[in-house]
Design an enzyme around this catalytic site. Structure first.
Site, PDB file in Angstrom:
ATOM      1  N   PRO D  77      93.223  70.494  74.261  1.00 63.46           N
ATOM      2  CA  PRO D  77      93.234  71.586  73.288  1.00 63.46           C
ATOM      3  C   PRO D  77      92.181  71.352  72.208  1.00 63.46           C
ATOM      4  O   PRO D  77      92.133  70.287  71.608  1.00 63.46           O
ATOM      5  CB  PRO D  77      94.644  71.515  72.703  1.00 63.46           C
ATOM      6  CG  PRO D  77      95.149  70.148  72.999  1.00 63.46           C
ATOM      7  CD  PRO D  77      94.479  69.745  74.270  1.00 63.46           C
ATOM      8  N   GLY D  79      90.523  73.390  68.889  1.00 63.89           N
ATOM      9  CA  GLY D  79      90.675  74.559  68.050  1.00 63.89           C
ATOM     10  C   GLY D  79      89.409  75.386  67.935  1.00 63.89           C
ATOM     11  O   GLY D  79      88.299  74.865  68.035  1.00 63.89           O
ATOM     12  N   SER D 106      94.718  75.628  72.469  1.00 65.81           N
ATOM     13  CA  SER D 106      95.146  75.124  71.165  1.00 65.81           C
ATOM     14  C   SER D 106      95.963  76.169  70.408  1.00 65.81           C
ATOM     15  O   SER D 106      95.753  77.377  70.569  1.00 65.81           O
ATOM     16  CB  SER D 106      93.903  74.766  70.348  1.00 65.81           C
ATOM     17  OG  SER D 106      94.209  74.694  68.974  1.00 65.81           O
ATOM     18  N   TYR D 128     101.519  72.992  67.426  1.00 67.52           N
ATOM     19  CA  TYR D 128     101.770  72.163  66.245  1.00 67.52           C
ATOM     20  C   TYR D 128     103.104  72.611  65.672  1.00 67.52           C
ATOM     21  O   TYR D 128     103.439  73.800  65.729  1.00 67.52           O
ATOM     22  CB  TYR D 128     100.699  72.409  65.165  1.00 67.52           C
ATOM     23  CG  TYR D 128      99.351  71.820  65.470  1.00 67.52           C
ATOM     24  CD1 TYR D 128      99.178  70.455  65.612  1.00 67.52           C
ATOM     25  CD2 TYR D 128      98.235  72.647  65.567  1.00 67.52           C
ATOM     26  CE1 TYR D 128      97.922  69.914  65.858  1.00 67.52           C
ATOM     27  CE2 TYR D 128      96.977  72.113  65.812  1.00 67.52           C
ATOM     28  CZ  TYR D 128      96.826  70.745  65.958  1.00 67.52           C
ATOM     29  OH  TYR D 128      95.590  70.230  66.197  1.00 67.52           O
ATOM     30  N   THR D 154     101.724  68.506  69.845  1.00 64.13           N
ATOM     31  CA  THR D 154     100.857  67.541  69.166  1.00 64.13           C
ATOM     32  C   THR D 154     101.536  66.984  67.926  1.00 64.13           C
ATOM     33  O   THR D 154     101.935  67.748  67.044  1.00 64.13           O
ATOM     34  CB  THR D 154      99.513  68.195  68.782  1.00 64.13           C
ATOM     35  OG1 THR D 154      98.878  68.625  69.982  1.00 64.13           O
ATOM     36  CG2 THR D 154      98.614  67.216  68.050  1.00 64.13           C
ATOM     37  N   ARG D 163      87.828  64.898  57.274  1.00 62.46           N
ATOM     38  CA  ARG D 163      86.561  64.704  57.983  1.00 62.46           C
ATOM     39  C   ARG D 163      85.424  64.891  57.005  1.00 62.46           C
ATOM     40  O   ARG D 163      85.161  65.996  56.551  1.00 62.46           O
ATOM     41  CB  ARG D 163      86.476  65.675  59.149  1.00 62.46           C
ATOM     42  CG  ARG D 163      87.463  65.250  60.218  1.00 62.46           C
ATOM     43  CD  ARG D 163      87.579  66.196  61.371  1.00 62.46           C
ATOM     44  NE  ARG D 163      88.963  66.113  61.828  1.00 62.46           N
ATOM     45  CZ  ARG D 163      89.737  67.164  62.110  1.00 62.46           C
ATOM     46  NH1 ARG D 163      89.243  68.375  62.057  1.00 62.46           N
ATOM     47  NH2 ARG D 163      90.986  66.980  62.475  1.00 62.46           N
ATOM     48  N   LYS D 253     101.713  64.841  72.591  1.00 58.37           N
ATOM     49  CA  LYS D 253     100.308  64.414  72.454  1.00 58.37           C
ATOM     50  C   LYS D 253     100.087  63.741  71.111  1.00 58.37           C
ATOM     51  O   LYS D 253     100.440  64.293  70.070  1.00 58.37           O
ATOM     52  CB  LYS D 253      99.414  65.650  72.554  1.00 58.37           C
ATOM     53  CG  LYS D 253      97.926  65.392  72.279  1.00 58.37           C
ATOM     54  CD  LYS D 253      97.096  66.615  72.640  1.00 58.37           C
ATOM     55  CE  LYS D 253      95.612  66.390  72.399  1.00 58.37           C
ATOM     56  NZ  LYS D 253      95.218  66.472  71.008  1.00 58.37           N
ATOM     57  N   HIS D 277      93.663  61.843  68.595  1.00 56.11           N
ATOM     58  CA  HIS D 277      93.061  63.111  68.210  1.00 56.11           C
ATOM     59  C   HIS D 277      91.527  62.999  68.206  1.00 56.11           C
ATOM     60  O   HIS D 277      90.846  63.612  67.368  1.00 56.11           O
ATOM     61  CB  HIS D 277      93.578  63.526  66.830  1.00 56.11           C
ATOM     62  CG  HIS D 277      93.831  65.011  66.707  1.00 56.11           C
ATOM     63  ND1 HIS D 277      95.067  65.570  66.826  1.00 56.11           N
ATOM     64  CD2 HIS D 277      92.993  66.046  66.481  1.00 56.11           C
ATOM     65  CE1 HIS D 277      94.994  66.889  66.660  1.00 56.11           C
ATOM     66  NE2 HIS D 277      93.735  67.199  66.458  1.00 56.11           N
ATOM     67  N   ARG D 312      83.636  60.256  78.542  1.00 55.99           N
ATOM     68  CA  ARG D 312      82.312  60.878  78.589  1.00 55.99           C
ATOM     69  C   ARG D 312      81.710  60.895  79.985  1.00 55.99           C
ATOM     70  O   ARG D 312      80.569  61.330  80.158  1.00 55.99           O
ATOM     71  CB  ARG D 312      81.342  60.133  77.648  1.00 55.99           C
ATOM     72  CG  ARG D 312      81.777  60.063  76.183  1.00 55.99           C
ATOM     73  CD  ARG D 312      81.567  61.375  75.462  1.00 55.99           C
ATOM     74  NE  ARG D 312      81.950  61.294  74.049  1.00 55.99           N
ATOM     75  CZ  ARG D 312      83.173  61.558  73.574  1.00 55.99           C
ATOM     76  NH1 ARG D 312      84.135  61.947  74.402  1.00 55.99           N
ATOM     77  NH2 ARG D 312      83.430  61.495  72.288  1.00 55.99           N
ATOM     78  N   ARG D 332      85.702  66.871  73.321  1.00 56.89           N
ATOM     79  CA  ARG D 332      84.320  67.209  72.976  1.00 56.89           C
ATOM     80  C   ARG D 332      83.484  67.568  74.196  1.00 56.89           C
ATOM     81  O   ARG D 332      82.614  68.433  74.122  1.00 56.89           O
ATOM     82  CB  ARG D 332      83.673  66.046  72.222  1.00 56.89           C
ATOM     83  CG  ARG D 332      84.249  65.873  70.812  1.00 56.89           C
ATOM     84  CD  ARG D 332      83.635  64.695  70.112  1.00 56.89           C
ATOM     85  NE  ARG D 332      84.245  64.458  68.813  1.00 56.89           N
ATOM     86  CZ  ARG D 332      85.385  63.811  68.617  1.00 56.89           C
ATOM     87  NH1 ARG D 332      86.046  63.316  69.652  1.00 56.89           N
ATOM     88  NH2 ARG D 332      85.853  63.656  67.395  1.00 56.89           N
TER      89      ARG D 332
HETATM   90  C1  FMN Z   1      86.602  70.346  67.730  1.00 54.39           C
HETATM   91  C2  FMN Z   1      87.942  69.796  68.100  1.00 54.39           C
HETATM   92  C3  FMN Z   1      89.080  70.527  67.852  1.00 54.39           C
HETATM   93  C4  FMN Z   1      90.328  70.017  68.204  1.00 54.39           C
HETATM   94  N1  FMN Z   1      91.428  70.782  67.998  1.00 54.39           N
HETATM   95  C5  FMN Z   1      92.635  70.337  68.446  1.00 54.39           C
HETATM   96  C6  FMN Z   1      93.763  71.147  68.361  1.00 54.39           C
HETATM   97  O1  FMN Z   1      93.687  72.282  67.890  1.00 54.39           O
HETATM   98  N2  FMN Z   1      94.956  70.649  68.799  1.00 54.39           N
HETATM   99  C7  FMN Z   1      95.059  69.394  69.325  1.00 54.39           C
HETATM  100  O2  FMN Z   1      96.155  68.971  69.712  1.00 54.39           O
HETATM  101  N3  FMN Z   1      93.979  68.600  69.437  1.00 54.39           N
HETATM  102  C8  FMN Z   1      92.777  69.048  69.026  1.00 54.39           C
HETATM  103  N4  FMN Z   1      91.688  68.247  69.157  1.00 54.39           N
HETATM  104  C9  FMN Z   1      91.831  66.931  69.781  1.00 54.39           C
HETATM  105  C10 FMN Z   1      91.620  67.024  71.285  1.00 54.39           C
HETATM  106  O3  FMN Z   1      92.682  67.697  71.886  1.00 54.39           O
HETATM  107  C11 FMN Z   1      91.516  65.639  71.915  1.00 54.39           C
HETATM  108  O4  FMN Z   1      92.623  64.866  71.539  1.00 54.39           O
HETATM  109  C12 FMN Z   1      90.237  64.885  71.565  1.00 54.39           C
HETATM  110  O5  FMN Z   1      89.163  65.775  71.443  1.00 54.39           O
HETATM  111  C13 FMN Z   1      89.941  63.841  72.611  1.00 54.39           C
HETATM  112  O6  FMN Z   1      88.803  63.092  72.291  1.00 54.39           O
HETATM  113  P1  FMN Z   1      87.342  63.417  72.864  1.00 54.39           P
HETATM  114  O7  FMN Z   1      86.811  64.567  72.065  1.00 54.39           O
HETATM  115  O8  FMN Z   1      86.597  62.139  72.593  1.00 54.39           O
HETATM  116  O9  FMN Z   1      87.455  63.744  74.313  1.00 54.39           O
HETATM  117  C14 FMN Z   1      90.435  68.752  68.797  1.00 54.39           C
HETATM  118  C15 FMN Z   1      89.290  68.014  69.044  1.00 54.39           C
HETATM  119  C16 FMN Z   1      88.064  68.511  68.711  1.00 54.39           C
HETATM  120  C17 FMN Z   1      86.844  67.701  69.004  1.00 54.39           C
END
Ligand code: FMN
Ligand code: FMN
Ligand code: FMN
Ligand code: FMN
Lengths: 380, 380, 380, 380
Positions: D77, D79, D106, D128, D154, D163, D253, D277, D312, D332
């Protein structure tokens, strides 16, 4: 740039301050190994995330030396703060008071004990042992008269360490004041600082010790004066002398060794600061955070153990608490903020620390700063 | 730039010297792994800060080989110093004498034994084993005649290691002198050096061995000559031969292994230098500081153990002492200072080492260099 | 630039070769973690310096698979060398022969087995297992007819790994030849290469396998062909099939695991190469040098253990020998030299390795390459 | 640039997206220590190469929560994806469906549950815990009505971490939408994005929660809304409440601790995601991959353990499987691909992961993703 973090205030200070002062704040001694260790060792510590705990209650206050700190943070003694912002020490204590945390005035502050106390809050007062005991007695009497609640006795400066950056920038005791100031004003123009500090921030003397620094009475004379007046012969017995002249709590600052810590207890102090002077004295010693646990284990039951050195965020504060500190002091963090934007910047910086500490406590499941312990860390 | 530290002299030398010489001083062999290890391993050692000790008395002198050194530092043998400053070896010995420390003249110095001794202080003399024993005998006789108190016998150069920087810069034995000099003079102009060394610093021969180096008698011929005349067949027995021709103390330089150190004792030498030739011979061997403790433990009771390699500050000196060295030698530190500003710069550099050592001793609670031991270090 | 080291040939190749080929040689698969490990793990190993040993005798020759190598080094199979220098494989074998070391021809060389053998020295021949067993049989027959003394059977390429650099540079099997060549010629002009290789180095086909690569018969078609013709179903049993068609010694290349090494012995091979294909196949596997000791311990008594991957100097060669290798292969080292300056550059590069190995043996007190063992290393 | 790897999509996204959004995707919280650890700890794990195994059969499918994934990967997910590509969530689910892997929507997606489900595939839905339980109930009812097969709950965001990059770029809840958008459009022009997303990608609201976000209904209002509406008082008991309103499988999560993992089992969930996260919440916690093995050992028998953070490449996927994950999620990776080129780019990115996983399985001798275990790793 909107300052999001302590490191952003550093960047802003770099832009606003004359280089000679920025380097003075920023630098450490010799090859700056300890300075880097302070920061890197804190960074390497892993917090232990816990989820799904009811975190509506979050109490970050701590009791120490008869006071309640709204959060476990204090402003460490930083010399010559009045050169980084107009009457800098008074701005800093106002910000600290607003945040409910203590401000510790340096022996070599630009503003005197009296000027700082006149803000309405008497500061903690930091003392170096000087050769002239008569003057020492007078200083302690002034601190007492001003109502200073705590005396911080700094023991890691029997002689000044060598900061290469200051020698390079010409900021040493042997430089005539005029040359130093000219250099500060030259080069890149720093109009904000010039108006704020150079024109309107006078007098540029060391408020509390100006009577002793005979030769020049200006800020940059103090390093030469230190070299001559600091006392290499001081030992634990001298604490007895100090105690005779001071009734309130005494905190010994600059302890890195368990055996020394035990001596602090023996000497009857109420607290100690695990500190390497922010990596500004003996380069090559270990980081404060790495020696904290052993010292807290050894003497934490006998007095209050604080630490400083490398604290750059509220996350770092929680790490220090988890390893046994009652509270942390920050030095550069507030000096940078002062240089960046005076009292409002220090207030925002403290807000940032508080918000960061809140996140760290919430996600480690720590409802109360007083309960922070090693279970908050993840040792893999 | 005001030079605050050894590394600042390096920077100044870089600006003042022709590139070909700067690279020669600065570089190490092959990928320069050992060169980096020398510096990094010293940096990684943690000093143990102690506070509140009476440090009014501070004695940094040491006794060795019948001499008293005012501080536990010596100038290591460095070849061709007369190319970095006018009659460089004589400038260096004057600075060393002023500071009360020994200067060791290299076999391949520009100034001869006699020219250096004529300053009033006979140098320690460093010897490479050459194939021509007749010439060797003559050299030893000249050293004796000149009054050299100590013979340093370098054993880690049975053949020259390869320094990539020198090959790239064209500074090798096979380069005709003229080409090398042209290159030195070309590129960026180095007017200071040209006037000081090139015009007024002649003759550019290897003073002590010029009679042996038949083919060209100029500095850059020596590398080719080394390759041909250095002796791969030398063994411990040859020390007997040296001893027959030398009555004073002998120090074996270039030992990195405990077994070899034991052989040095067996061979009857009075001292040894734990050294990897400043990372200029066999790249990939361990740093001097990392092997020092085991060697000091094994033979420190039988002879004086010195070390060199990577020493860049007085803090490093104390670390070496704490790990068992009687004293340290510095190579690049003084070669850079010489290139940066001749005798006065070497004197200031030695002042800096002394001041740094004073801080280090004071803040580790070490009143006497002779007592430095492992308790000065913090092993976490 | 005078090339002082293997890394200098890399730099020269970067300047002379079209980018598309330089990247192909230089790169590893994926994030290039294993590529870095190969080099860094070798660098981290410490040689043990020994002094004062009679080193007049220095023998670096080794016996293996019925041959005497003048030094313990060989040229690893490198595909498409004819694109980096005119008829590159023939230049390389001439340099290798002059130095008394073996050259191993890749299955996907530009020059055919016959063209290389026509230099007077039949090469070692490297084979990939292809799906078309008829064609395999024919290849083995040609290698035998040409007199190839050793068969190297590469087992770590059941399918091609992904090299990000090649995808980015457009050097993939699916790119039409014309586009790839246009790209090679475009951008920065590479007049030396264009005249030497593009104009005069034809034909640009894969000499040994052109009969099998039906679709395009040009160099860049081979990757697509590999993807289709390499055989994922090959197991140890297929070695039996190879042995039926090959009487000479067989070396299995691409082993990183002790259990696999034991299978190599069981399959009856005479040698194995500890190799991760120079970090070009499965990224993230360990460095060759780090797994070598365990493999040498397990099977070194049963067959000859070689290694390749990250060897960049004669010092590295000695490290590998000390850890159990009979000899080392170098891949990029000679491909870079070929790209930098053809046969003469490869000869000089091999001279450099020999000189470096001589220094390393002399200063570790190793008179004979055959005796190199772990006592040459210093494990701290 | 041809995108060869996940990191290439990052680079392409950097060029195409307004800086404010690129930084939002790319960044982590505080000093980004955990973000780096996620990637570096995966990189440090060594795969164990095995050769000569019959790899014609290669099955990378896995069964989980009643579904078959064609490969052990899912889209995490993320956002506001609709700001990185036109109706981004719908593009992503189409790419995921084509690859046979799940897409998790998300809570704060731009496209609503209904809009995403209208592509023909109902998404997994990430929730959430919000303070307004009425609205929560409604959301769950909509997810059920839309046919969402799995609920991902989550738990690591009881309050938003900080951030620094977002604060610096002005991307915070308190920024008025207009200012943020102006900033996004200003600076470097991003014509592709402007046309694709800004002009044609409307409405820019948070589809699923717009009814709840009263004050502005635009994307950038959501952070302020989170700060107010996220629920710090949520505990394991609240899972019971969720379960009453949701019949299908629940995945928790954001678990990093073995004790928390045990609580997930006790709470009756069917799966959990080891996750920090993406280093976006509490900086300084350990990497997901480093805590995965202990969690998989503790609860892997009771529910399905997934992980995300730092994945990655397909090699990373295999490492996670080897350490106990049923499948990995990427965050990402797909957000960058979406920003780089929409659905086709996500499809190519997933193809790349699959090809990389195929190489990794083949060269570790793993025929079946379901059998991946610690024997695929080489612990030296
Ligand atoms: C831009 C962005 C937005 C995210 N938004 C959410 C979200 O809305 N809900 C959530 O549970 N996790 C969110 N995450 C966390 C991701 O679900 C995930 O845990 C995380 O991106 C994994 O790491 P990675 O980016 O290195 O793959 C977000 C991550 C990113 C990068
Ligand atoms: C510019 C500057 C001046 C300082 N002056 C003093 C001082 O006068 N007295 C003192 O006890 N410590 C002094 N310190 C040390 C601080 O009290 C504190 O130990 C140190 O800054 C903590 O490390 P940190 O800067 O990483 O937070 C000074 C530090 C700095 C940076
Ligand atoms: C430019 C240069 C020339 C040297 N020449 C000699 C020499 O002639 N004889 C010798 O025994 N050592 C020689 N050495 C080695 C030094 O004596 C000493 O071992 C080394 O420089 C110590 O390391 P350091 O430079 O890091 O202090 C030389 C070193 C340098 C840097
Ligand atoms: C450009 C290039 C092409 C290669 N082609 C082949 C090949 O065709 N067959 C083979 O078995 N190995 C091949 N290899 C791997 C080498 O034989 C050898 O294992 C590897 O290069 C050793 O690592 P090094 O380059 O660090 O020395 C190739 C390597 C490179 C760099």
């Amino acid at each position: 740039m909107r300052a999001a973090s302590v490191s952003d205030y550093r960047e802003l200070a770099r832009r606003r301050l004359p280089n000679i002062f920025f380097e003075y704040i920023d630098g450490g001694s010799y090859a700056e190994v300890t300075l880097r260790r302070n920061v890197e060792d804190l960074e390497a510590i892993a917090l232990r995330q816990r989820v799904m705990r009811d975190m509506t209650q979050l109490d970050m206050s701590v009791q120490t030396l008869g006071q309640t700190l709204k959060m476990p943070v204090g402003l460490a003694p930083v010399g010559m703060a009045g050169m980084y912002g107009r009457r800098g020490e008074t701005q800093a204590i106002r910000a600290a008071t607003a945040a409910g945390v203590p401000f510790c005035l340096s022996t070599v502050g630009v503003c005197s004990i009296e000027e700082v106390a006149a803000t309405g809050t008497p500061p903690w007062f930091q003392l170096y042992m000087l050769k002239d005991r008569g003057y020492m007695r007078e200083l302690l009497a002034r601190a007492k008269a001003a109502g200073c609640p705590v005396l911080v006795f700094t023991v890691d400066l029997p002689l000044p360490g060598s900061r290469y950056r200051d020698i390079r920038s010409g900021f040493t005791g042997s430089t005539p004041l005029k040359a130093a100031m000219t250099q500060a004003l030259d080069g890149i123009t720093h109009p904000g600082w010039t108006w704020d500090v150079f024109v309107n921030g006078r007098p540029h003397t060391l408020g509390s010790v100006q009577a002793a620094v005979k030769e020049g009475r200006r800020v940059t004379d103090f390093l030469a004066w230190i070299a001559r007046n600091f006392d290499r012969s001081v030992t634990w017995k001298d604490i007895d002398w100090v105690r005779e002249n001071w009734e309130g709590p005494i905190v010994v600052k600059g302890v890195l060794d368990v055996e020394d810590a035990r001596d602090v207890v023996r000497a009857g102090a109420q607290g100690l600061v695990v500190s390497n002077h922010g990596g500004r004295q003996l380069d090559g010693v270990r980081s404060s955070i790495s020696v904290l646990p052993a010292i807290a284990d050894a003497v934490g039951g006998d007095l209050d153990v604080f630490m400083d050195g490398g604290v750059r965020s509220g996350l770092d504060v929680l790490k220090a608490l988890a390893l046994g500190a009652k509270a942390c002091f920050v030095g550069r963090a507030w000096a940078w903020a002062l240089g960046a934007g005076g009292q409002p910047a220090i207030e925002r910086m403290l807000d940032t620390l508080r918000a960061e500490l809140a996140v760290a406590m919430t996600l480690t499941g720590c409802n109360n700063a007083r309960d922070a312990g090693r279970t908050l860390l993840d040792n893999g």
